[in-house]
Design a protein around this motif. Structure first.
Motif, short mmCIF file in Angstrom:
data_model
loop_
_atom_site.label_atom_id
_atom_site.label_comp_id
_atom_site.label_asym_id
_atom_site.label_seq_id
_atom_site.Cartn_x
_atom_site.Cartn_y
_atom_site.Cartn_z
N HIS A 56 0.83 -1.21 0.00
CA HIS A 56 0.00 0.00 0.00
C HIS A 56 0.86 1.25 0.00
N VAL A 57 1.86 1.28 0.88
CA VAL A 57 2.70 2.48 1.00
C VAL A 57 3.51 2.72 -0.26
N LEU A 58 4.18 1.69 -0.75
CA LEU A 58 5.05 1.87 -1.92
C LEU A 58 4.23 2.17 -3.18
N THR A 59 3.06 1.56 -3.29
CA THR A 59 2.20 1.84 -4.45
C THR A 59 1.67 3.27 -4.38
N HIS A 60 1.28 3.70 -3.20
CA HIS A 60 0.78 5.07 -3.04
C HIS A 60 1.81 6.09 -3.51
N HIS A 61 3.08 5.82 -3.22
CA HIS A 61 4.13 6.76 -3.61
C HIS A 61 4.71 6.48 -4.99
N GLY A 62 4.19 5.47 -5.69
CA GLY A 62 4.60 5.20 -7.06
C GLY A 62 5.99 4.62 -7.21
N ILE A 63 6.48 3.93 -6.17
CA ILE A 63 7.87 3.45 -6.22
C ILE A 63 7.98 1.94 -6.01
N ILE A 64 6.89 1.24 -6.00
CA ILE A 64 6.97 -0.18 -5.68
C ILE A 64 7.84 -0.94 -6.69
N ASP A 65 7.83 -0.51 -7.95
CA ASP A 65 8.62 -1.20 -8.97
C ASP A 65 10.11 -0.87 -8.89
N TRP A 66 10.49 0.05 -8.04
CA TRP A 66 11.91 0.40 -7.90
C TRP A 66 12.66 -0.62 -7.05
N PHE A 67 11.92 -1.46 -6.33
CA PHE A 67 12.52 -2.41 -5.40
C PHE A 67 12.43 -3.82 -5.95
N MET A 68 13.58 -4.49 -6.04
CA MET A 68 13.58 -5.83 -6.62
C MET A 68 13.27 -6.91 -5.60
N THR A 69 13.34 -6.59 -4.30
CA THR A 69 13.06 -7.58 -3.28
C THR A 69 12.37 -6.90 -2.12
N LEU A 70 11.26 -7.47 -1.67
CA LEU A 70 10.46 -6.91 -0.59
C LEU A 70 10.27 -7.99 0.47
N GLN A 71 10.84 -7.77 1.64
CA GLN A 71 10.77 -8.75 2.72
C GLN A 71 9.99 -8.15 3.89
N THR A 72 8.99 -8.90 4.38
CA THR A 72 8.10 -8.39 5.42
C THR A 72 7.96 -9.39 6.57
N ALA A 73 7.27 -8.94 7.60
CA ALA A 73 7.04 -9.77 8.78
C ALA A 73 6.12 -10.95 8.48
N ASP A 74 5.41 -10.92 7.36
CA ASP A 74 4.53 -12.05 7.02
C ASP A 74 5.30 -13.33 6.76
N ARG A 75 6.57 -13.21 6.36
CA ARG A 75 7.30 -14.40 5.92
C ARG A 75 8.62 -14.63 6.65
N HIS A 76 8.84 -13.90 7.73
CA HIS A 76 10.14 -13.99 8.42
C HIS A 76 9.98 -13.86 9.93
N PRO A 77 10.96 -14.37 10.67
CA PRO A 77 11.02 -14.05 12.10
C PRO A 77 11.22 -12.55 12.29
N SER A 78 10.92 -12.08 13.48
CA SER A 78 11.08 -10.65 13.77
C SER A 78 12.55 -10.25 13.70
N LYS A 79 12.78 -9.01 13.30
CA LYS A 79 14.10 -8.42 13.47
C LYS A 79 14.47 -8.54 14.96
N PRO A 80 15.72 -8.77 15.30
CA PRO A 80 16.93 -8.67 14.48
C PRO A 80 17.39 -9.98 13.83
N HIS A 81 16.53 -10.99 13.75
CA HIS A 81 16.91 -12.20 13.02
C HIS A 81 17.31 -11.82 11.60
N PRO A 82 18.35 -12.41 11.04
CA PRO A 82 18.86 -11.98 9.73
C PRO A 82 18.09 -12.50 8.53
N SER A 83 16.99 -13.23 8.74
CA SER A 83 16.30 -13.89 7.64
C SER A 83 15.90 -12.93 6.51
N MET A 84 15.40 -11.75 6.86
CA MET A 84 14.96 -10.81 5.80
C MET A 84 16.13 -10.41 4.91
#
Length: 219
Positions: free
Chosen positions: A121-149
Motif C-alpha cells: 500500500h505504502v510503496l504503491t501510493h508513492h509510485g515506487i513499488i517497482d523500484w525495489f527488486m526484493t520486498l521482505q516483510t514480517a509475514d514471511r520472516h522471524p522478527s528483526k533482528p533475526h537476519p532472515s529478511m
C-alpha cells in the motif's frame, strides 16, 4: 557484482509513527488495557507485531500477545479503510536519493516489520513499488533482528554480504545487519536515538536524507 541497498520502511523511508501509535492505542483500548505511552510505542517500531506486544505488555501470556497483534491489524485496516489515517509521507528528499542509487547501479530492497499488504500500500501510493527488486516483510520472516529478511533479500538479488548495506532507523535494523554480516547505516530522522544505533552496530549515522546516497556509496 550486484550491489544491494536494503531499506527499512517505517521511520526510514516513510514517517508512519502517527498511524502506528493510533492503531496500538485502539488495540489496547479494545482489550480494556491502558495504552502504552507513545515514546514506548515508537521504540518497538520495526519489530514483528507479536514481539512488539511482548515488549509493550510483558506480563501477558502468548495468547494475549497474539490477540493484541490481531487487534492491531484489525484496527489499522479499519482506520485506513475509513479514511481516518494520515498518509505515510516519504521523508523529504527520499525520491532523489533512491533515484541516485538506482542510477549508480544499486539494486534496492526493503526489509520491514510491516505486512505484505501494508508495504505494498505504502510503496504503491508513492509510485515506487517497482523500484525495489526484493520486498521482505514480517509475514514471511522471524522478527528483526533475526537476519532472515536480509539473507532472503541477498538471495533474491544475487548479492554477497560484502556488497550489501542495510539502512534503518532502529537498533533492530543495525543488529539484523550485524547478524547477516552486512554494512549497517543508521539514519537520525527515525525512531531510535543515534547512541542506540551505534551500540547495536551501526557503521555510520547519517544526519539527513541528503547525505544518505553518499554514505551508501562510501567504502
Amino acid at each position: 557484482m550486484i550491489r544491494l541497498a536494503i531499506f527499512d520502511c517505517d521511520g526510514t523511508l516513510v514517517d508512519s509513527q502517527h498511524n502506528i501509535c493510533r492503531a496500538v492505542e485502539e488495540a489496547f483500548d479494545g482489550a480494556r488495557l491502558v495504552p502504552p505511552p507513545r515514546p514506548a510505542i515508537r521504540n518497538i517500531v520495526g519489530l514483528s507485531l507479536v514481539e512488539a506486544m511482548r515488549i509493550l505488555l510483558p506480563g501477558a501470556d502468548n495468547a494475549q500477545h497474539q490477540a493484541l497483534a490481531d487487534d492491531y491489524k484489525a484496527a489499522f485496516f479499519r482506520l485506513r479503510s475509513t479514511g481516518a489515517m494520515a498518509e505515510e509521507p516519504l521523508y523529504d528528499g527520499m525520491i532523489d536519493t533512491l533515484e541516485t542509487l538506482r542510477a549508480n547501479g544499486w539494486a534496492l530492497g526493503v526489509a520491514t516489520g510491516k505486512s505484505d499488504r501494508g508495504l505494498a500500500h505504502v510503496l504503491t501510493h508513492h509510485g515506487i513499488i517497482d523500484w525495489f527488486m526484493t520486498l521482505q516483510t514480517a509475514d514471511r520472516h522471524p522478527s528483526k533482528p533475526h537476519p532472515s529478511m536480509i539473507e532472503t533479500a541477498m538471495a533474491d538479488a544475487g548479492a554477497l554480504a560484502a556488497d550489501t548495506v542495510m539502512i534503518g532507523d532502529t537498533s533492530f535494523d543495525m543488529a539484523m545487519a550485524r547478524a547477516a554480516g552486512t554494512r549497517a547505516i543508521g539514519v537520525a530522522w527515525g525512531y531510535h536515538p543515534a547512541d542506540e544505533l551505534i551500540a547495536a552496530g551501526a557503521d555510520v549515522i547519517v544526519a539527513d536524507v541528503a547525505g544518505l546516497a553518499h554514505a551508501v556509496e562510501a567504502p
